[in-house]
Design an enzyme around this catalytic site. Structure first.
Site, PDB file in Angstrom:
ATOM      1  N   HIS A   1       0.168  -2.700   9.477  1.00 62.36           N
ATOM      2  CA  HIS A   1       1.636  -2.668   9.179  1.00 62.36           C
ATOM      3  C   HIS A   1       2.037  -2.156  10.430  1.00 62.36           C
ATOM      4  CE1 HIS A   1       2.078  -4.319   5.090  1.00 62.36           C
ATOM      5  NE2 HIS A   1       0.958  -3.549   4.600  1.00 62.36           N
TER       6      HIS A   1
ATOM      7  N   HIS B   1       0.746  -1.055  -0.147  1.00 69.98           N
ATOM      8  CA  HIS B   1       0.047  -0.092   0.071  1.00 69.98           C
ATOM      9  C   HIS B   1       0.743   1.440  -0.024  1.00 69.98           C
ATOM     10  CE1 HIS B   1      -3.631  -2.205   0.865  1.00 69.98           C
ATOM     11  NE2 HIS B   1      -4.387  -1.235   0.727  1.00 69.98           N
TER      12      HIS B   1
END
Length: 457
Positions: free
Chosen positions: A244, A197
């Site tokens: 993350h 991402h």
């Protein structure tokens, strides 16, 4: 020193503090009890209450559990555990996100302190998801500029393939939950580093800005502000959603920066090759199939490879691999369709002479433009929906026939490489062919095509 810095940036408590700052907290203080604690230390098989009374060896269950959690809880040393058994559990209790008491963040109750940040960061996360690109690429091809969009597809394909492959090579788990609240179930089984991402959140807007500035009369300050806001929103969303660590995001940004130094100068050459070379379709198919076959093999069925295959048009038997194949499929379809358009002079070789040289003035949209764009989107997306539905059925039936599978066992079969690979590759390849070649022909037939649709070299 470097190791200590990495451990600090990779600490899940840092992500938990970020979430708490923006209002994400557990309703009940999380416990870090390992579900395996419910098993004793004996080596005899354990009979679970579900799954038709099958007998499972305890070590196999523990291995399966450890393989599936991907860092979702803190595991303890089994040798130091007291010999007790609280109750018998079904095998399904050890599935990926089955716990209701805190071991899986997707099932944990949490509180949202700010609706604004909740929706802002979910939108930011959406800018890196497959659904966004499935909507964006057709819209841009049909209503704005195929020249820029071909290069964006190439950028997306290269960045996603490299990023997702590295995930399955490095195999670094996502932040542990608890203390982190994971809010995206789809990506929970993927590895964490690097954040794809973050990679695409940097590469996509800046490639978009770079090629748009060279082609249109664009305010540079507005474009740079737009790119920074896009990238920041996507990257912070990964921390907010608990998917993350800070180290994952920084690694993604650094890797994307390095890759873009080499990718941007090569895009013009690649685009010219895929348009003009007589063997370009065969080369693109061979390259993407080779890339799919060379994708790192893992034992677990995950989501990364699926997106990459979506870009290439290939399937996956892990979600990472399947997504990667899909990514490759998209690129193949765009390349073949663009080549057909050029070879049949649908893209005139003197296109620049017809519309003039860049930079072009950006025309303010009016009611007539909006009506034509809406009509193209309705007809185009209806065509894409039919293409996807038909290709899904055709590839699935053919795979079942070739490998003697039972078509009614869809949930089981779709996780097989021999089923997922053809579906992802050929379906997304066909969708891309539809977007770049078939749909513009339909628009021309109904006299609703974009005026410069065929002049973008």
């Amino acid at each position: 020193m470097a190791s200590q810095l990495f451990q600090t940036l990779n600490d899940p408590h840092l992500v938990a503090k970020f979430q708490k700052f923006f209002g994400i907290t557990y309703k009940v203080p999380p416990t870090e009890t390992d579900p395996i604690d419910t098993l004793d230390d004996s080596d005899e098989p354990i009979e679970f209450s579900g799954k038709n009374g099958h007998i499972f060896d305890k070590s196999a269950v523990i291995d399966d559990y450890n393989n599936h959690t991907n860092g979702s809880i803190h595991k303890r040393n089994l040798r130091n555990r007291k010999p007790y058994r609280t109750h018998m559990r079904s095998a399904s209790d050890f599935s990926t996100s089955s716990s209701k008491s805190g071991s899986s963040s997707t099932d944990v109750d949490y509180e949202v302190g700010s609706s604004f940040f909740y929706y802002l960061f979910h939108i930011g996360a959406g800018l890196g998801n497959e659904m966004f690109y499935c909507c964006f690429f057709p819209y841009w091809f049909w209503n704005v500029d195929g020249y820029v969009c071909r290069r964006l597809v190439l950028t997306w394909c290269l960045i996603m393939y490299i990023g997702q492959a590295l995930k399955d090579i490095i195999r670094l788990p996502r932040p542990a939950s608890p203390p982190v609240v994971r809010m995206e179930k789809r990506y929970e089984l993927e590895y964490g580093m690097p954040s794809t991402h973050a990679m695409i959140g940097l590469a996509f807007p800046w490639a978009f800005i770079y090629f748009s500035i060279n082609r249109y009369e664009v305010n540079n300050q507005v474009a740079i502000t737009f790119g920074l806001a896009w990238c920041l929103c996507v990257c912070l969303s990964r921390l907010y959603l608990g998917m993350h660590s800070v180290a994952d995001v920084l690694a993604g940004l650094g890797l994307a920066t390095i890759l873009m130094v080499f990718i941007i100068p090569a895009l013009d050459w690649i685009d010219e090759f895929q348009l003009k070379h007589q063997y370009a379709p065969f080369v693109m198919v061979a390259v993407t199939v080779f890339a799919a076959l060379m994708y790192p093999r893992i034992d677990e069925w995950s989501t990364c490879r699926g997106d990459t295959m979506l870009i290439l048009g290939l399937p996956s038997w892990s979600t990472c691999r399947g997504d990667t194949v899909a990514t490759l499929g998209v690129q193949v379809g765009v390349a073949i369709a663009s080549w057909i358009n050029y070879q049949n002079n649908f893209i005139p070789h003197d296109g620049v002479e017809l519309v003039g040289s860049p930079p072009y003035h950006i025309k303010t949209p009016d009611i007539e433009w909006a009506k034509m764009a809406l009509l193209r989107m309705v007809i185009g997306y209806s065509s894409l929906f039919l293409t996807r539905a038909s290709m899904k059925q055709v590839t699935y039936k053919i795979s079942c026939w070739l490998y003697r599978l039972k078509p009614e066992e869809y949930e089981k079969n779709k996780k097989l490489m021999i089923v997922e690979l053809p579906y992802k590759y050929f379906t997304y390849c066909a969708i891309s062919l539809n977007v770049v070649y078939l749909s513009p022909l339909i628009f021309r037939y109904f006299d609703i095509e974009r005026p410069t649709c065929w002049t973008e070299l």
